[in-house]
Design a protein around this motif. Sequence first.
Motif, PDB file in Angstrom:
ATOM      1  N   LYS A  19      39.809  45.531  36.522  1.00 38.85           N
ATOM      2  CA  LYS A  19      39.355  46.897  36.262  1.00 38.85           C
ATOM      3  C   LYS A  19      40.444  47.936  36.448  1.00 38.85           C
ATOM      4  CE  LYS A  19      36.322  50.184  35.494  1.00 38.85           C
ATOM      5  NZ  LYS A  19      35.743  50.385  34.137  1.00 38.85           N
ATOM      6  N   PHE A  20      41.263  47.785  37.500  1.00 37.57           N
ATOM      7  CA  PHE A  20      42.227  48.821  37.854  1.00 37.57           C
ATOM      8  C   PHE A  20      43.680  48.360  37.857  1.00 37.57           C
ATOM      9  CE2 PHE A  20      38.343  49.978  40.410  1.00 37.57           C
ATOM     10  CZ  PHE A  20      37.960  51.039  39.599  1.00 37.57           C
ATOM     11  N   GLY A  21      43.925  47.070  37.661  1.00 38.02           N
ATOM     12  CA  GLY A  21      45.287  46.573  37.808  1.00 38.02           C
ATOM     13  C   GLY A  21      45.615  46.314  39.256  1.00 38.02           C
ATOM     14  N   GLY A  22      44.582  45.983  40.041  1.00 37.20           N
ATOM     15  CA  GLY A  22      44.769  45.684  41.447  1.00 37.20           C
ATOM     16  C   GLY A  22      44.354  46.838  42.340  1.00 37.20           C
ATOM     17  N   TYR A  23      44.584  46.674  43.591  1.00 38.56           N
ATOM     18  CA  TYR A  23      44.291  47.652  44.628  1.00 38.56           C
ATOM     19  C   TYR A  23      44.852  47.045  45.903  1.00 38.56           C
ATOM     20  CZ  TYR A  23      41.657  51.641  46.472  1.00 38.56           C
ATOM     21  OH  TYR A  23      41.320  52.850  47.016  1.00 38.56           O
ATOM     22  N   ASN A  24      44.935  47.726  46.972  1.00 41.30           N
ATOM     23  CA  ASN A  24      45.300  47.127  48.263  1.00 41.30           C
ATOM     24  C   ASN A  24      46.355  46.028  48.149  1.00 41.30           C
ATOM     25  OD1 ASN A  24      43.497  48.789  49.522  1.00 41.30           O
ATOM     26  ND2 ASN A  24      41.856  47.279  49.600  1.00 41.30           N
ATOM     27  N   HIS A  25      47.364  46.242  47.306  1.00 46.65           N
ATOM     28  CA  HIS A  25      48.430  45.250  47.174  1.00 46.65           C
ATOM     29  C   HIS A  25      49.145  45.011  48.493  1.00 46.65           C
ATOM     30  CE1 HIS A  25      48.019  46.605  42.931  1.00 46.65           C
ATOM     31  NE2 HIS A  25      48.277  45.333  42.685  1.00 46.65           N
ATOM     32  N   THR A  26      49.066  45.977  49.400  1.00 47.51           N
ATOM     33  CA  THR A  26      49.746  45.843  50.683  1.00 47.51           C
ATOM     34  C   THR A  26      48.818  45.293  51.764  1.00 47.51           C
ATOM     35  OG1 THR A  26      49.312  48.198  51.130  1.00 47.51           O
ATOM     36  CG2 THR A  26      51.433  47.621  50.150  1.00 47.51           C
ATOM     37  N   ASN A  27      47.764  44.627  51.366  1.00 47.27           N
ATOM     38  CA  ASN A  27      46.944  43.804  52.262  1.00 47.27           C
ATOM     39  C   ASN A  27      47.284  42.350  51.988  1.00 47.27           C
ATOM     40  OD1 ASN A  27      45.758  46.189  52.994  1.00 47.27           O
ATOM     41  ND2 ASN A  27      43.662  45.535  52.608  1.00 47.27           N
ATOM     42  N   ALA A  28      47.608  41.612  53.007  1.00 52.61           N
ATOM     43  CA  ALA A  28      48.043  40.233  52.808  1.00 52.61           C
ATOM     44  C   ALA A  28      46.985  39.394  52.110  1.00 52.61           C
ATOM     45  CB  ALA A  28      48.404  39.594  54.153  1.00 52.61           C
ATOM     46  N   ASP A  29      45.720  39.649  52.404  1.00 49.78           N
ATOM     47  CA  ASP A  29      44.664  38.839  51.803  1.00 49.78           C
ATOM     48  C   ASP A  29      44.544  39.100  50.303  1.00 49.78           C
ATOM     49  OD1 ASP A  29      42.245  41.136  52.112  1.00 49.78           O
ATOM     50  OD2 ASP A  29      43.674  41.060  53.747  1.00 49.78           O
ATOM     51  N   PHE A  30      44.671  40.386  49.887  1.00 52.60           N
ATOM     52  CA  PHE A  30      44.619  40.648  48.448  1.00 52.60           C
ATOM     53  C   PHE A  30      45.858  40.094  47.756  1.00 52.60           C
ATOM     54  CE2 PHE A  30      45.654  42.916  44.601  1.00 52.60           C
ATOM     55  CZ  PHE A  30      44.465  42.808  43.894  1.00 52.60           C
ATOM     56  N   ALA A  31      47.019  40.274  48.373  1.00 48.74           N
ATOM     57  CA  ALA A  31      48.247  39.763  47.767  1.00 48.74           C
ATOM     58  C   ALA A  31      48.153  38.262  47.540  1.00 48.74           C
ATOM     59  CB  ALA A  31      49.454  40.098  48.647  1.00 48.74           C
ATOM     60  N   LEU A  32      47.609  37.544  48.508  1.00 45.15           N
ATOM     61  CA  LEU A  32      47.457  36.101  48.355  1.00 45.15           C
ATOM     62  C   LEU A  32      46.535  35.767  47.192  1.00 45.15           C
ATOM     63  CD1 LEU A  32      47.665  33.146  49.200  1.00 45.15           C
ATOM     64  CD2 LEU A  32      45.823  33.571  50.857  1.00 45.15           C
ATOM     65  N   PHE A  33      45.377  36.377  47.157  1.00 44.20           N
ATOM     66  CA  PHE A  33      44.432  36.101  46.077  1.00 44.20           C
ATOM     67  C   PHE A  33      45.056  36.431  44.719  1.00 44.20           C
ATOM     68  CE2 PHE A  33      41.147  37.503  43.110  1.00 44.20           C
ATOM     69  CZ  PHE A  33      40.277  36.423  43.128  1.00 44.20           C
ATOM     70  N   ASP A  34      45.702  37.570  44.624  1.00 43.99           N
ATOM     71  CA  ASP A  34      46.305  38.023  43.378  1.00 43.99           C
ATOM     72  C   ASP A  34      47.367  37.037  42.891  1.00 43.99           C
ATOM     73  OD1 ASP A  34      46.717  39.795  41.268  1.00 43.99           O
ATOM     74  OD2 ASP A  34      48.034  41.113  42.415  1.00 43.99           O
ATOM     75  N   LEU A  35      48.242  36.607  43.776  1.00 42.32           N
ATOM     76  CA  LEU A  35      49.331  35.720  43.378  1.00 42.32           C
ATOM     77  C   LEU A  35      48.837  34.331  43.009  1.00 42.32           C
ATOM     78  CD1 LEU A  35      52.161  36.709  45.873  1.00 42.32           C
ATOM     79  CD2 LEU A  35      51.778  37.519  43.541  1.00 42.32           C
ATOM     80  N   GLU A  36      47.845  33.836  43.729  1.00 47.50           N
ATOM     81  CA  GLU A  36      47.318  32.515  43.382  1.00 47.50           C
ATOM     82  C   GLU A  36      46.634  32.546  42.021  1.00 47.50           C
ATOM     83  OE1 GLU A  36      46.767  30.282  47.670  1.00 47.50           O
ATOM     84  OE2 GLU A  36      44.990  31.230  46.763  1.00 47.50           O
ATOM     85  N   ARG A  37      46.031  33.662  41.653  1.00 51.37           N
ATOM     86  CA  ARG A  37      45.452  33.776  40.317  1.00 51.37           C
ATOM     87  C   ARG A  37      46.579  33.892  39.272  1.00 51.37           C
ATOM     88  NH1 ARG A  37      42.479  33.167  43.615  1.00 51.37           N
ATOM     89  NH2 ARG A  37      42.961  31.065  42.891  1.00 51.37           N
ATOM     90  N   PHE A  38      47.635  34.617  39.619  1.00 48.73           N
ATOM     91  CA  PHE A  38      48.732  34.812  38.676  1.00 48.73           C
ATOM     92  C   PHE A  38      49.409  33.493  38.338  1.00 48.73           C
ATOM     93  CE2 PHE A  38      53.218  35.987  37.739  1.00 48.73           C
ATOM     94  CZ  PHE A  38      52.986  36.757  36.612  1.00 48.73           C
ATOM     95  N   VAL A  39      49.560  32.626  39.308  1.00 53.50           N
ATOM     96  CA  VAL A  39      50.172  31.318  39.073  1.00 53.50           C
ATOM     97  C   VAL A  39      49.393  30.531  38.028  1.00 53.50           C
ATOM     98  CG1 VAL A  39      50.616  29.078  40.150  1.00 53.50           C
ATOM     99  CG2 VAL A  39      51.262  31.177  41.343  1.00 53.50           C
ATOM    100  N   GLU A  40      48.095  30.730  37.964  1.00 57.18           N
ATOM    101  CA  GLU A  40      47.241  30.008  37.026  1.00 57.18           C
ATOM    102  C   GLU A  40      47.288  30.575  35.610  1.00 57.18           C
ATOM    103  OE1 GLU A  40      43.836  29.111  40.462  1.00 57.18           O
ATOM    104  OE2 GLU A  40      43.509  30.615  38.909  1.00 57.18           O
ATOM    105  N   MET A  41      47.837  31.781  35.449  1.00 58.82           N
ATOM    106  CA  MET A  41      47.812  32.463  34.155  1.00 58.82           C
ATOM    107  C   MET A  41      49.017  32.079  33.304  1.00 58.82           C
ATOM    108  SD  MET A  41      46.723  36.153  35.762  1.00 58.82           S
ATOM    109  CE  MET A  41      46.829  37.078  34.223  1.00 58.82           C
TER     110      MET A  41
END
Length: 266
Positions: free
Chosen positions: A128-150
Amino acid sequence: MDKGQRILLDYFWSNGWKRQPTISEQDFAIAKAEGYMFEPAEQEISHAETLERICAAVRKIEPADAANAFLYSLSTRKLEYRSALGSYWYAAAIERHEKRSTVLESSCEICAWHRRIDRNVMNFMRYKFGGYNHTNADFALFDLERFVEMPKVAPTPRDTEIFKRILGCVEQLDDTDKVGKLRDRILQERILPTNKTETCILLGILGICGVLASQEYPCFYDRFADTYARGSVEHKNDFYYPVHRWRKRDGICADWLKRVFPMIEF
């Protein structure tokens, strides 16, 4: 847009956040099968496991791939590709550390880890927004693990042009202007298909990766800031550290611009 993606977006949003979202079993099954929603949505991941998995995700990603994805999102508005750049440079800056908590045992005051996460909310934020809370370790982890799959993507000359025009807006500001003025200028120029919230996130990402940072408040990779050091000087602010401390006089960091976007000639 995939049907599952539309289901995810409609579940949380209708001209604003839905107070009591509901979903049919059939729609949830579609969104889950297509990888947009998860069951259970809430998960608990320990601080140690979060750091371990972050390190693993960072090792799997080439920085140029995250930068290309960010650029690719500018004309396509595929915001899930935009998000990873901020998460990557934040995650790459996190050093191994013991959890530090003085108030909540379920969080860390160094890396902004939280034990309990909602994967559906996080995925919604990416799309929806291109992310949020990028400086939270938990969001960064989720975001990167999804990115690896793309699948990897490549930007077009149009994307490069848009990016240069975004950066060009900096020179149109007065020395004391803050990042909010830059956001407003970008929106006024109608450089890319976007809105206020998306543009705030976009500029936040450029702060995290060092392009819009300053010597006093550098990016996390140059000097990691814990959650206490990230606060805004203003009561109300739509941006997060370090870009919320940026002023036009700080300009664009040429070294980080070249490091993060080596594929672009300036």
